[in-house]
Design a protein around this motif. Structure first.
Motif, PDB file in Angstrom:
ATOM      1  N   TYR A 177       0.838  -1.145   0.128  1.00 28.23           N
ATOM      2  CA  TYR A 177       0.024   0.118  -0.223  1.00 28.23           C
ATOM      3  C   TYR A 177       0.682   1.063  -0.158  1.00 28.23           C
ATOM      4  CZ  TYR A 177       1.014   1.012   4.895  1.00 28.23           C
ATOM      5  OH  TYR A 177       1.598   1.396   5.961  1.00 28.23           O
ATOM      6  N   SER A 178       0.188   2.358  -0.461  1.00 30.40           N
ATOM      7  CA  SER A 178       0.890   3.694  -0.351  1.00 30.40           C
ATOM      8  C   SER A 178       0.054   4.784  -0.165  1.00 30.40           C
ATOM      9  CB  SER A 178       1.944   3.711  -1.690  1.00 30.40           C
ATOM     10  OG  SER A 178       1.100   3.949  -2.704  1.00 30.40           O
ATOM     11  N   ASN A 179       0.416   5.816   0.596  1.00 28.39           N
ATOM     12  CA  ASN A 179      -0.464   6.973   0.910  1.00 28.39           C
ATOM     13  C   ASN A 179      -0.092   8.031  -0.343  1.00 28.39           C
ATOM     14  OD1 ASN A 179      -1.750   5.598   2.673  1.00 28.39           O
ATOM     15  ND2 ASN A 179      -0.441   6.612   4.351  1.00 28.39           N
ATOM     16  N   VAL A 180      -0.904   8.642  -0.887  1.00 28.70           N
ATOM     17  CA  VAL A 180      -0.537   9.611  -1.843  1.00 28.70           C
ATOM     18  C   VAL A 180      -1.607  10.748  -1.382  1.00 28.70           C
ATOM     19  CG1 VAL A 180      -0.395  10.587  -4.066  1.00 28.70           C
ATOM     20  CG2 VAL A 180       0.305   8.318  -3.531  1.00 28.70           C
ATOM     21  N   GLY A 181      -1.005  11.915  -0.530  1.00 24.99           N
ATOM     22  CA  GLY A 181      -1.990  12.941  -0.223  1.00 24.99           C
ATOM     23  C   GLY A 181      -3.157  12.512   0.697  1.00 24.99           C
ATOM     24  N   ASP A 182      -4.259  12.430   0.358  1.00 32.27           N
ATOM     25  CA  ASP A 182      -5.512  11.698   1.359  1.00 32.27           C
ATOM     26  C   ASP A 182      -5.919  10.788   0.557  1.00 32.27           C
ATOM     27  OD1 ASP A 182      -5.477  13.745   2.983  1.00 32.27           O
ATOM     28  OD2 ASP A 182      -7.094  15.160   2.196  1.00 32.27           O
ATOM     29  N   ARG A 183      -5.223   9.734  -0.269  1.00 35.68           N
ATOM     30  CA  ARG A 183      -5.651   8.909  -0.979  1.00 35.68           C
ATOM     31  C   ARG A 183      -4.602   7.655  -0.417  1.00 35.68           C
ATOM     32  NH1 ARG A 183      -9.964   8.358  -3.653  1.00 35.68           N
ATOM     33  NH2 ARG A 183      -8.856   7.208  -5.576  1.00 35.68           N
ATOM     34  N   ILE A 184      -5.289   6.382  -0.409  1.00 37.15           N
ATOM     35  CA  ILE A 184      -4.465   5.329   0.007  1.00 37.15           C
ATOM     36  C   ILE A 184      -4.746   4.100  -1.147  1.00 37.15           C
ATOM     37  CG2 ILE A 184      -4.301   3.183   1.685  1.00 37.15           C
ATOM     38  CD1 ILE A 184      -5.442   4.866   3.752  1.00 37.15           C
ATOM     39  N   PHE A 185      -3.642   3.700  -1.541  1.00 38.51           N
ATOM     40  CA  PHE A 185      -3.621   2.577  -2.831  1.00 38.51           C
ATOM     41  C   PHE A 185      -3.107   1.415  -2.251  1.00 38.51           C
ATOM     42  CE2 PHE A 185      -3.066   6.932  -4.484  1.00 38.51           C
ATOM     43  CZ  PHE A 185      -3.851   6.840  -5.587  1.00 38.51           C
ATOM     44  N   TYR A 186      -4.040   0.434  -2.369  1.00 33.38           N
ATOM     45  CA  TYR A 186      -3.828  -1.132  -2.190  1.00 33.38           C
ATOM     46  C   TYR A 186      -3.468  -1.850  -3.241  1.00 33.38           C
ATOM     47  CZ  TYR A 186      -5.857   0.444   2.517  1.00 33.38           C
ATOM     48  OH  TYR A 186      -6.315   0.909   3.546  1.00 33.38           O
ATOM     49  N   THR A 187      -2.550  -2.818  -3.265  1.00 36.73           N
ATOM     50  CA  THR A 187      -2.234  -3.827  -4.227  1.00 36.73           C
ATOM     51  C   THR A 187      -2.088  -5.037  -3.700  1.00 36.73           C
ATOM     52  OG1 THR A 187      -1.329  -2.114  -5.582  1.00 36.73           O
ATOM     53  CG2 THR A 187      -0.924  -4.557  -6.506  1.00 36.73           C
ATOM     54  N   ILE A 188      -2.915  -6.081  -4.156  1.00 38.12           N
ATOM     55  CA  ILE A 188      -3.145  -7.356  -3.301  1.00 38.12           C
ATOM     56  C   ILE A 188      -2.987  -8.408  -4.423  1.00 38.12           C
ATOM     57  CG2 ILE A 188      -4.382  -9.145  -2.074  1.00 38.12           C
ATOM     58  CD1 ILE A 188      -6.132  -6.439  -1.000  1.00 38.12           C
ATOM     59  N   ASN A 189      -1.774  -9.274  -4.275  1.00 40.59           N
ATOM     60  CA  ASN A 189      -1.538 -10.405  -5.192  1.00 40.59           C
ATOM     61  C   ASN A 189      -2.134 -11.748  -4.723  1.00 40.59           C
ATOM     62  OD1 ASN A 189      -0.683  -8.687  -7.451  1.00 40.59           O
ATOM     63  ND2 ASN A 189       1.408  -8.334  -6.459  1.00 40.59           N
ATOM     64  N   ALA A 190      -2.955 -12.298  -5.347  1.00 38.99           N
ATOM     65  CA  ALA A 190      -3.200 -13.580  -4.726  1.00 38.99           C
ATOM     66  C   ALA A 190      -3.157 -14.897  -5.711  1.00 38.99           C
ATOM     67  CB  ALA A 190      -4.748 -13.745  -4.153  1.00 38.99           C
ATOM     68  N   GLU A 191      -2.968 -16.102  -5.191  1.00 37.36           N
ATOM     69  CA  GLU A 191      -2.950 -17.022  -6.247  1.00 37.36           C
ATOM     70  C   GLU A 191      -4.101 -17.872  -6.083  1.00 37.36           C
ATOM     71  OE1 GLU A 191       0.830 -18.742  -6.386  1.00 37.36           O
ATOM     72  OE2 GLU A 191       0.708 -19.410  -4.180  1.00 37.36           O
ATOM     73  N   ALA A 192      -4.171 -19.046  -6.857  1.00 33.74           N
ATOM     74  CA  ALA A 192      -5.302 -19.782  -6.876  1.00 33.74           C
ATOM     75  C   ALA A 192      -4.578 -21.007  -5.656  1.00 33.74           C
ATOM     76  CB  ALA A 192      -5.683 -20.931  -7.865  1.00 33.74           C
ATOM     77  N   VAL A 193      -5.478 -21.390  -4.498  1.00 36.26           N
ATOM     78  CA  VAL A 193      -5.120 -22.630  -3.518  1.00 36.26           C
ATOM     79  C   VAL A 193      -4.695 -23.849  -4.453  1.00 36.26           C
ATOM     80  CG1 VAL A 193      -5.848 -23.677  -1.668  1.00 36.26           C
ATOM     81  CG2 VAL A 193      -6.106 -21.362  -1.790  1.00 36.26           C
ATOM     82  N   SER A 194      -5.686 -24.159  -5.500  1.00 38.43           N
ATOM     83  CA  SER A 194      -5.339 -25.265  -6.042  1.00 38.43           C
ATOM     84  C   SER A 194      -5.450 -24.675  -7.587  1.00 38.43           C
ATOM     85  CB  SER A 194      -6.848 -26.121  -6.158  1.00 38.43           C
ATOM     86  OG  SER A 194      -6.703 -27.185  -6.882  1.00 38.43           O
ATOM     87  N   PRO A 195      -4.461 -24.762  -8.356  1.00 39.15           N
ATOM     88  CA  PRO A 195      -4.165 -24.398  -9.727  1.00 39.15           C
ATOM     89  C   PRO A 195      -5.075 -24.906 -10.670  1.00 39.15           C
ATOM     90  CG  PRO A 195      -2.116 -24.713  -8.572  1.00 39.15           C
ATOM     91  CD  PRO A 195      -2.890 -25.486  -7.694  1.00 39.15           C
ATOM     92  N   ARG A 196      -5.391 -26.391 -10.367  1.00 42.06           N
ATOM     93  CA  ARG A 196      -6.353 -26.896 -11.213  1.00 42.06           C
ATOM     94  C   ARG A 196      -7.535 -26.330 -11.319  1.00 42.06           C
ATOM     95  NH1 ARG A 196      -5.765 -32.873  -9.236  1.00 42.06           N
ATOM     96  NH2 ARG A 196      -7.971 -32.642  -9.614  1.00 42.06           N
ATOM     97  N   ILE A 197      -8.021 -25.984 -10.216  1.00 38.77           N
ATOM     98  CA  ILE A 197      -9.430 -25.163  -9.991  1.00 38.77           C
ATOM     99  C   ILE A 197      -9.444 -23.843 -10.456  1.00 38.77           C
ATOM    100  CG2 ILE A 197     -11.254 -24.618  -8.288  1.00 38.77           C
ATOM    101  CD1 ILE A 197     -10.613 -27.277  -6.731  1.00 38.77           C
ATOM    102  N   GLY A 198      -8.346 -23.217  -9.922  1.00 41.23           N
ATOM    103  CA  GLY A 198      -8.135 -21.716 -10.360  1.00 41.23           C
ATOM    104  C   GLY A 198      -9.243 -20.628  -9.520  1.00 41.23           C
ATOM    105  N   ILE A 199      -9.551 -19.506  -9.966  1.00 35.81           N
ATOM    106  CA  ILE A 199     -10.047 -18.482  -9.449  1.00 35.81           C
ATOM    107  C   ILE A 199     -11.224 -18.022 -10.204  1.00 35.81           C
ATOM    108  CG2 ILE A 199      -9.866 -16.574  -7.944  1.00 35.81           C
ATOM    109  CD1 ILE A 199      -6.886 -16.756  -7.574  1.00 35.81           C
ATOM    110  N   GLU A 200     -12.311 -17.942  -9.775  1.00 41.25           N
ATOM    111  CA  GLU A 200     -13.396 -17.363 -10.617  1.00 41.25           C
ATOM    112  C   GLU A 200     -13.348 -15.613 -10.407  1.00 41.25           C
ATOM    113  OE1 GLU A 200     -18.076 -17.851 -11.234  1.00 41.25           O
ATOM    114  OE2 GLU A 200     -17.038 -19.145 -10.381  1.00 41.25           O
ATOM    115  N   THR A 201     -12.692 -15.187 -11.481  1.00 38.78           N
ATOM    116  CA  THR A 201     -12.444 -13.674 -11.227  1.00 38.78           C
ATOM    117  C   THR A 201     -13.700 -12.703 -11.288  1.00 38.78           C
ATOM    118  OG1 THR A 201     -10.574 -13.994 -12.535  1.00 38.78           O
ATOM    119  CG2 THR A 201     -11.324 -11.726 -12.522  1.00 38.78           C
TER     120      THR A 201
END
Length: 175
Positions: A139-163
């Motif tokens: 995360y980073s603060n810029v003025g009165d704004r906060i920017f979050y970046t979250i990276n996640a991976e599928a627990v099971s690569p065969r199943i994947g993530i339903e975006t």
């Protein structure tokens, strides 16, 4: 002879009406292409409703941009300037969400005003419930704004993530 005249005028009226209907159909088709998210096979009332909503949104955007221009030019009353500055600097910012599918990875970016009650743990909980494991968070603060970046991976690569489902659930949180 009089019957021919009537028959001829009837044919002319039919042709005129057919041409009018075709012209209206072309106009509605063009209107549909001008909208930001054209729907396929939408009915005429849906098209007109969507166009009306879009025009109202454009009007609101024009007003906001006029106010912003006044602020940047230094004109306007102190109350107007304070209200616009609060709006621009995060006072009225609602969280903005983007979800990107990177194959077996998912990137969630959230922009939020620092004075908004944004619960990061709820975002992480949704990811975990959707079988995604958080591997990086920044995360980073810029003025009165906060920017979050979250990276996640599928627990099971065969199943994947339903975006689409993750995006839908996270959008519900942002309301």
């Amino acid at each position: 002879m009089p019957r021919r005249g009537r028959s001829s005028s009837r044919v002319d009226r039919k042709e005129l009406e057919r041409d009018r209907r075709q012209y209206m159909k072309d106009l509605f088709s063009r209107l549909g292409f001008l909208l930001p998210t054209p729907l396929s096979k939408q009915s005429l009332p849906e098209l007109l409703d969507q166009a009306t909503t879009h025009v109202k949104q454009l009007g609101q955007r024009v007003e906001m941009l006029k106010q912003k221009k006044q602020l940047l030019e230094g004109s306007g009353t102190d109350d107007q300037i304070t209200g616009i500055r609060d709006h621009m600097m995060g006072g009225a910012w609602s969280p903005v969400l983007t979800v990107s599918d990177l194959g077996s990875m998912l990137e969630v970016c959230v922009k939020s005003g620092s004075n908004k009650k944004f619960m990061l743990h709820q975002v992480i909980q949704v990811l975990v419930e959707e079988a995604a494991q958080v591997v990086a968070l920044s995360y980073s603060n810029v003025g009165d704004r906060i920017f979050y970046t979250i990276n996640a991976e599928a627990v099971s690569p065969r199943i994947g993530i339903e975006t689409s489902r993750v995006r839908e659930r996270l959008n519900e949180l942002m309301l």
